[in-house]
Design a protein around this motif. Structure first.
Motif, PDB file in Angstrom:
ATOM      1  N   LYS A 294       5.860   5.450   4.191  1.00 12.86           N
ATOM      2  CA  LYS A 294       5.711   4.883   2.811  1.00 12.86           C
ATOM      3  C   LYS A 294       4.481   5.459   2.099  1.00 12.86           C
ATOM      4  CE  LYS A 294       5.854   0.196   0.837  1.00 12.86           C
ATOM      5  NZ  LYS A 294       5.575  -1.184   1.014  1.00 12.86           N
ATOM      6  N   PRO A 295       4.845   6.154   0.882  1.00  8.30           N
ATOM      7  CA  PRO A 295       3.908   6.752  -0.083  1.00  8.30           C
ATOM      8  C   PRO A 295       2.556   5.718  -0.231  1.00  8.30           C
ATOM      9  CG  PRO A 295       6.058   7.015  -0.780  1.00  8.30           C
ATOM     10  CD  PRO A 295       6.376   6.138   0.340  1.00  8.30           C
ATOM     11  N   GLU A 296       1.627   6.108  -0.159  1.00 13.44           N
ATOM     12  CA  GLU A 296       0.476   5.489  -0.482  1.00 13.44           C
ATOM     13  C   GLU A 296      -0.034   3.906   0.146  1.00 13.44           C
ATOM     14  OE1 GLU A 296      -0.375   6.719  -4.920  1.00 13.44           O
ATOM     15  OE2 GLU A 296       1.790   5.751  -4.644  1.00 13.44           O
ATOM     16  N   ALA A 297       0.770   4.059   1.217  1.00 13.30           N
ATOM     17  CA  ALA A 297       0.897   2.446   1.582  1.00 13.30           C
ATOM     18  C   ALA A 297      -0.595   2.348   2.362  1.00 13.30           C
ATOM     19  CB  ALA A 297       1.841   2.493   3.092  1.00 13.30           C
ATOM     20  N   ASP A 298      -1.245   3.005   2.769  1.00 13.85           N
ATOM     21  CA  ASP A 298      -2.652   2.665   3.326  1.00 13.85           C
ATOM     22  C   ASP A 298      -3.603   2.812   2.122  1.00 13.85           C
ATOM     23  OD1 ASP A 298      -1.905   2.579   6.128  1.00 13.85           O
ATOM     24  OD2 ASP A 298      -1.069   4.616   5.689  1.00 13.85           O
ATOM     25  N   ALA A 299      -3.420   3.077   0.867  1.00 15.42           N
ATOM     26  CA  ALA A 299      -4.127   2.758  -0.220  1.00 15.42           C
ATOM     27  C   ALA A 299      -4.452   1.573  -0.824  1.00 15.42           C
ATOM     28  CB  ALA A 299      -3.867   3.840  -1.312  1.00 15.42           C
ATOM     29  N   VAL A 300      -3.542   0.565  -0.199  1.00 19.51           N
ATOM     30  CA  VAL A 300      -3.530  -0.783  -0.904  1.00 19.51           C
ATOM     31  C   VAL A 300      -4.578  -1.480  -0.170  1.00 19.51           C
ATOM     32  CG1 VAL A 300      -2.340  -2.952  -0.815  1.00 19.51           C
ATOM     33  CG2 VAL A 300      -0.971  -0.682  -1.049  1.00 19.51           C
ATOM     34  N   PRO A 301      -5.444  -2.172  -1.057  1.00 17.99           N
ATOM     35  CA  PRO A 301      -6.661  -2.964  -0.330  1.00 17.99           C
ATOM     36  C   PRO A 301      -6.039  -3.969   0.564  1.00 17.99           C
ATOM     37  CG  PRO A 301      -6.819  -2.908  -2.626  1.00 17.99           C
ATOM     38  CD  PRO A 301      -5.359  -2.163  -2.425  1.00 17.99           C
ATOM     39  N   PRO A 302      -6.782  -4.213   1.760  1.00 13.91           N
ATOM     40  CA  PRO A 302      -6.329  -5.417   2.667  1.00 13.91           C
ATOM     41  C   PRO A 302      -6.255  -6.581   2.056  1.00 13.91           C
ATOM     42  CG  PRO A 302      -8.449  -4.209   3.568  1.00 13.91           C
ATOM     43  CD  PRO A 302      -8.118  -3.844   1.792  1.00 13.91           C
ATOM     44  N   GLU A 303      -5.126  -7.326   2.326  1.00 11.67           N
ATOM     45  CA  GLU A 303      -4.653  -8.645   1.713  1.00 11.67           C
ATOM     46  C   GLU A 303      -5.318  -9.622   2.538  1.00 11.67           C
ATOM     47  OE1 GLU A 303      -0.586  -8.015  -0.283  1.00 11.67           O
ATOM     48  OE2 GLU A 303      -0.465  -7.778   1.817  1.00 11.67           O
ATOM     49  N   THR A 304      -5.713 -10.783   1.942  1.00 13.33           N
ATOM     50  CA  THR A 304      -6.355 -11.998   2.696  1.00 13.33           C
ATOM     51  C   THR A 304      -5.161 -12.606   3.103  1.00 13.33           C
ATOM     52  OG1 THR A 304      -6.612 -12.975   0.538  1.00 13.33           O
ATOM     53  CG2 THR A 304      -8.382 -11.953   1.288  1.00 13.33           C
ATOM     54  N   GLU A 305      -3.992 -12.713   2.615  1.00 12.13           N
ATOM     55  CA  GLU A 305      -2.786 -13.495   2.891  1.00 12.13           C
ATOM     56  C   GLU A 305      -1.516 -12.642   2.655  1.00 12.13           C
ATOM     57  OE1 GLU A 305      -1.753 -16.474  -0.627  1.00 12.13           O
ATOM     58  OE2 GLU A 305      -4.048 -16.787  -0.128  1.00 12.13           O
ATOM     59  N   THR A 306      -0.805 -12.969   3.627  1.00 10.96           N
ATOM     60  CA  THR A 306       0.766 -12.308   3.570  1.00 10.96           C
ATOM     61  C   THR A 306       1.585 -12.977   2.314  1.00 10.96           C
ATOM     62  OG1 THR A 306       0.498 -11.740   5.906  1.00 10.96           O
ATOM     63  CG2 THR A 306       2.629 -11.620   4.868  1.00 10.96           C
ATOM     64  N   PRO A 307       2.408 -12.123   1.682  1.00 18.03           N
ATOM     65  CA  PRO A 307       3.088 -12.634   0.765  1.00 18.03           C
ATOM     66  C   PRO A 307       4.206 -13.331   1.186  1.00 18.03           C
ATOM     67  CG  PRO A 307       2.522 -10.377   0.084  1.00 18.03           C
ATOM     68  CD  PRO A 307       1.908 -10.678   1.395  1.00 18.03           C
ATOM     69  N   PRO A 308       4.982 -14.389   0.786  1.00 21.07           N
ATOM     70  CA  PRO A 308       6.008 -15.120   1.495  1.00 21.07           C
ATOM     71  C   PRO A 308       7.315 -14.211   1.521  1.00 21.07           C
ATOM     72  CG  PRO A 308       5.745 -15.976  -0.951  1.00 21.07           C
ATOM     73  CD  PRO A 308       4.795 -14.855  -0.575  1.00 21.07           C
ATOM     74  N   PRO A 661       0.004  -9.904  -9.988  1.00 21.48           N
ATOM     75  CA  PRO A 661      -0.454 -11.261  -9.742  1.00 21.48           C
ATOM     76  C   PRO A 661      -0.194 -11.441  -8.158  1.00 21.48           C
ATOM     77  CG  PRO A 661       0.406 -11.392 -11.618  1.00 21.48           C
ATOM     78  CD  PRO A 661       0.709  -9.996 -11.343  1.00 21.48           C
ATOM     79  N   LYS A 662      -1.095 -12.012  -7.457  1.00 19.53           N
ATOM     80  CA  LYS A 662      -0.564 -12.189  -6.039  1.00 19.53           C
ATOM     81  C   LYS A 662       0.455 -13.261  -5.702  1.00 19.53           C
ATOM     82  CE  LYS A 662      -5.043 -10.812  -4.080  1.00 19.53           C
ATOM     83  NZ  LYS A 662      -6.292 -10.999  -3.277  1.00 19.53           N
ATOM     84  N   SER A 663       0.514 -14.323  -6.631  1.00 20.75           N
ATOM     85  CA  SER A 663       1.379 -15.312  -6.704  1.00 20.75           C
ATOM     86  C   SER A 663       2.913 -14.869  -6.912  1.00 20.75           C
ATOM     87  CB  SER A 663       0.954 -16.330  -7.609  1.00 20.75           C
ATOM     88  OG  SER A 663       1.033 -15.924  -9.124  1.00 20.75           O
ATOM     89  N   HIS A 664       2.982 -13.750  -7.604  1.00 23.30           N
ATOM     90  CA  HIS A 664       4.444 -13.159  -7.897  1.00 23.30           C
ATOM     91  C   HIS A 664       4.891 -12.363  -6.704  1.00 23.30           C
ATOM     92  CE1 HIS A 664       3.669 -13.180 -12.518  1.00 23.30           C
ATOM     93  NE2 HIS A 664       3.114 -14.714 -11.877  1.00 23.30           N
ATOM     94  N   ARG A 665       4.137 -12.247  -5.774  1.00 25.12           N
ATOM     95  CA  ARG A 665       4.361 -11.152  -4.824  1.00 25.12           C
ATOM     96  C   ARG A 665       5.352 -11.749  -3.595  1.00 25.12           C
ATOM     97  NH1 ARG A 665      -1.203  -8.278  -3.395  1.00 25.12           N
ATOM     98  NH2 ARG A 665      -1.761  -7.417  -5.667  1.00 25.12           N
ATOM     99  N   ALA A 666       6.181 -10.975  -3.013  1.00 25.24           N
ATOM    100  CA  ALA A 666       7.054 -11.443  -1.759  1.00 25.24           C
ATOM    101  C   ALA A 666       7.312 -10.175  -1.049  1.00 25.24           C
ATOM    102  CB  ALA A 666       8.181 -12.458  -2.234  1.00 25.24           C
ATOM    103  N   TYR A 667       8.124 -10.337   0.102  1.00 22.92           N
ATOM    104  CA  TYR A 667       8.750  -9.295   0.871  1.00 22.92           C
ATOM    105  C   TYR A 667      10.096  -9.469   1.117  1.00 22.92           C
ATOM    106  CZ  TYR A 667       7.987 -11.535   5.167  1.00 22.92           C
ATOM    107  OH  TYR A 667       8.280 -12.433   6.293  1.00 22.92           O
ATOM    108  N   VAL A 668      10.974  -8.367   1.240  1.00 22.27           N
ATOM    109  CA  VAL A 668      12.232  -8.593   1.751  1.00 22.27           C
ATOM    110  C   VAL A 668      12.356  -8.059   3.165  1.00 22.27           C
ATOM    111  CG1 VAL A 668      14.664  -8.020   1.229  1.00 22.27           C
ATOM    112  CG2 VAL A 668      13.064  -8.119  -0.419  1.00 22.27           C
ATOM    113  N   GLU A 669      12.908  -9.154   4.046  1.00 23.93           N
ATOM    114  CA  GLU A 669      13.003  -8.582   5.474  1.00 23.93           C
ATOM    115  C   GLU A 669      13.873  -7.338   5.777  1.00 23.93           C
ATOM    116  OE1 GLU A 669      12.951 -11.209   9.366  1.00 23.93           O
ATOM    117  OE2 GLU A 669      14.410 -11.740   8.125  1.00 23.93           O
ATOM    118  N   ALA A 670      13.465  -6.688   6.620  1.00 21.78           N
ATOM    119  CA  ALA A 670      14.196  -5.369   6.854  1.00 21.78           C
ATOM    120  C   ALA A 670      15.761  -5.669   7.114  1.00 21.78           C
ATOM    121  CB  ALA A 670      13.536  -4.580   8.186  1.00 21.78           C
TER     122      ALA A 670
END
Length: 738
Positions: A294-308, A661-670
């Protein structure tokens, strides 16, 4: 490719080796699948900026992807020139001709243009400069001078000058663009008239004659069919070439070609919105990334909580408030309420259907309140022609509210606002469409001074004149530069944005003058359709980054609102919007596009320009006003039922995700999907340019009008998404992908 390698390649910060023997390789460099690519943006209004992109799959020419905007940039004077030499080395030739050495050190937290040293050379005499890595070529009056690059770019040693009489040098001087990769110099010659252009390859070797180091066998044509508007090209390394066009329909769009001999088209649109000179951080060997990377995936700062986890909201929409009344607000030019003024409301879908001069159909009258607001309930019994027009529009009734008055000095002031309503008997979808459309036009409408230009009819501009307007030129740009930002208050349909203040009449500023009802008032005597045209209008948008696919559905009927433009004097202003709900009898959109895909979707809508005749002061004053309004879905003869709109890929990727905004984030399951199928889309400020005037628009999501993303099966990283205006399960308007 491991994460450390990706990060290093993103910056190109590996130390350049000392002088090497062969000009075609950089010390057995590892094949690279992520090549930093730079664009010197000198577009209109820019003082000059160097933008950084990532060529994620250079071996295939991004056959199934695109150049990725990293969001990193640095100022670079628009009159400067630059070229790359591999491994993060960037040379800049200043407007004065001084040669400076910089390095891209963004991967280690440094700047895109980190200054290294002045090279103490005057290169102003060189009309062109290009590099193949450890060789730099300069074109001057005497010919092509070749330099050897050593010691991390800090030492340049002159090897030879190939005379201007050499056939290769002559071809390079006559070319539209010249670049190099892997020891081969390429020349691009654009087509002329009915003759196509081409790209030729000129091999270079230090073992050839001192005065003729380019191949004695001449050039090889590697790309044929170059059009008349393709202006430049570049290569990240051997076997891949990108070309950049600048036609009105393809402004800033790059194509890619791959192959070992004569190259084949790999991707007809590998990038959009590239305005300026493009250079790549050269590599002697290209590769493709793993499908899991995934391009630039490791450039994202560590997250304190996982998005829903993103879960599609399948619940029914709440019952919309019955939009059974027209309402709005009128203000003076300075924003203070326009109180106590008479308001007439007329049905617009009736009068604008006729090409004859017809009288308005008045639905009712009222007076503005102390705060400038007004409202008018739908009549319990609608005229037959209004009922018929509403039925053809899915049940929505469009109307125009008009107000007039005068100042103490006698200056006539006029206001207009396009509004919508729907009877309680209309479907819930139409009532929701009308209710939420009002949110897009919540801004009050201003009273504007009548000018002498309105005392006579205005000749229609020609197509050539309209093509010069700000709206038309913005429409020609291949990327969305407006987003949902407010449009300029005033537009011209034949030129640049107006700069004068229309409230200043005969040297007097009228915007703060008290306006009172006018004796005799102003009444619209008639309206006539003077032109009809079909324009493709943005109604949807999809996003898919990395291992994902994007889909947009826009089916069965229109479900959008589009702004209305009114010409008062010589300037066009946005005055409200119309609700569009007519049947389409077509299924449109796109399905499973990606990865690395993000485009708007447009459908053909018929627009009408009308001329209004107004009578004021008991008939003593006659004036004319013009209006542009969207109507029904209509496919032009031989045209498409829908087509791709502007590129919006700059909204996706690591940098926008990091800034969201962190509150706007989520993820889609594979292996699953997420979609928006309720609430309102964002407002596309540049949805369409009609008659040279830019209009905004938005869409009401439902089961027939959706944005969807389908995640791939890779589980190495998350399939991240985020809403623009809210969490994805709320009212995001649109969601983006990383």
């Amino acid at each position: 490719m491991n994460a450390a390698c990706v990060a290093a390649l993103l910056a190109g910060s590996v130390v350049l080796p000392a002088a090497v023997a062969a000009p075609t390789a950089l010390a057995a460099e590892t094949c690279r699948s992520a090549i930093p690519t730079y664009v010197h943006d000198t577009s209109t209004g820019s003082e000059g900026v160097l933008r950084k992109y990532l060529d994620w799959d250079p071996l295939t020419g991004n056959a199934a992807g695109s150049l990725l905007d990293t969001g990193v940039s640095a100022p670079l004077d628009r009159h400067s020139r630059y070229f790359t030499s591999g491994n993060g080395i960037i040379y800049v030739i200043t407007p004065e001709g001084a040669l400076q050495l910089y390095r891209d050190e963004t991967a280690t937290g440094g700047d895109l243009l980190t200054f290294v040293r002045d090279m103490e050379r005057d290169w102003s005499a060189y009309s062109r400069v290009w590099s193949s890595g450890n060789r730099i070529y300069t074109l001057g009056e005497d010919g092509v001078t070749v330099y050897l690059v050593a010691l991390s770019g800090t030492v340049l040693t002159k090897l030879r000058t190939v005379p201007s009489t050499d056939p290769a040098v002559q071809a390079m001087a006559q070319a539209d663009d010249v670049w190099a990769a892997g020891g081969i110099t390429y020349t691009l010659k654009r087509g002329v008239a009915d003759q196509q252009g081409d790209v030729k390859a000129w091999p270079y070797s230090d073992t050839l004659g001192t005065t003729a180091p380019f191949s004695s066998e001449g050039s090889t044509t590697v790309i044929r069919g170059i059009g008349t508007k393709t202006r430049s090209g570049w290569s990240p390394g051997p076997g891949t070439i990108y070309t950049l066009g600048d036609t009105p329909d393809y402004t800033g769009i790059a194509r890619s070609y791959t192959g070992s001999q004569e190259m084949s088209l790999a991707n007809e649109e590998v990038a959009a919105g590239l305005y300026g000179d493009v250079q790549a951080d050269l590599s002697s060997c290209l590769a493709s990334p793993s499908s899991d990377d995934k391009p630039e995936a490791d450039a994202v700062p560590p997250e304190t909580e996982t998005p829903p986890l993103a879960v599609t909201d399948e619940t029914a929409d709440p019952a919309p408030q019955d939009p059974t009344e027209f309402s709005g607000k009128f203000v003076l030019g300075d924003g203070t309420p326009a109180a106590g003024l008479p308001v007439d409301v007329e049905a617009t879908d009736v009068t604008s259907e006729s090409e004859d001069e017809v009288a308005p159909v008045i639905l009712g009258s009222t007076v503005t309140a102390a705060d400038g607001t007004w409202s008018l309930p739908l009549p319990q019994s609608l005229p037959a022609e209004v009922q018929q027009a509403a039925a053809a529009n899915g049940g929505a009734i469009n109307a125009t509210a008009s107000v007039d008055g005068q100042t103490a000095s006698g200056q006539i002031m006029l206001g207009t606002d396009a509004v919508s309503a729907a009877p309680a008997s209309a479907s819930s979808a139409v009532r929701a469409l009308v209710s939420t459309a009002a949110e897009d036009t919540a801004e009050p409408s201003k009273l504007r001074p009548m000018t002498d230009d309105m005392l006579q009819e205005t000749p229609e501009p020609t197509e050539a004149q309209t093509a010069q307007s700000w709206g038309s030129k913005n429409e020609a740009v291949s990327v969305d530069t407006l987003g949902d930002q407010p449009l300029p208050e005033y537009q011209s349909d034949t030129g640049a944005l107006p700069q004068d203040d229309p409230y200043v009449i005969d040297g007097v500023d009228t915007k703060s003058m008290v306006v009172t009802p006018m004796d005799g008032g102003c009444d619209k005597a008639s309206e006539k359709v003077i032109s009809k045209n079909i324009y493709y209008t943005a109604v949807g948008e999809g996003h898919a980054y990395w291992d994902a696919k994007a889909s947009v559905d826009y089916d069965s009927k229109l479900s959008s609102s589009v702004e209305v433009a009114v010409k008062t004097g010589t300037k066009w202003t946005i005055e409200g919007s119309v609700t569009l709900g007519s049947s389409m009898s077509a299924t449109t959109g796109y399905t499973n596009k990606g990865p690395y895909f993000a485009k708007q979707w447009k459908v053909p809508i018929e627009y009408k320009k009308t001329k209004e005749k107004w009578v004021c002061n008991y008939g003593r004053t006659v004036m004319y006003r013009y209006k542009i309004k969207a109507g029904k879905y209509k496919v032009p003869s031989g045209g498409a039922v829908g087509k791709y709109g502007k590129d919006v890929s700059s909204k996706d990727g690591m940098t926008p995700y990091k800034n969201s905004p962190k509150s706007h984030r989520a993820y889609v399951e594979a292996g699953t999907y997420f979609q928006i199928s309720k609430n309102r889309s964002i407002k596309w400020s540049g949805a369409v340019s009609a008659y040279g005037v830019k209009l905004g628009g938005s869409t009401q999501y439902d089961k027939d009008h959706r944005q969807r993303i389908t995640a791939g099966n890779s589980k190495k990283y998350r399939h991240d998404i985020w809403g623009k205006n809210d969490r994805v399960s709320g009212k995001p308007g649109v969601f983006y992908s990383f």
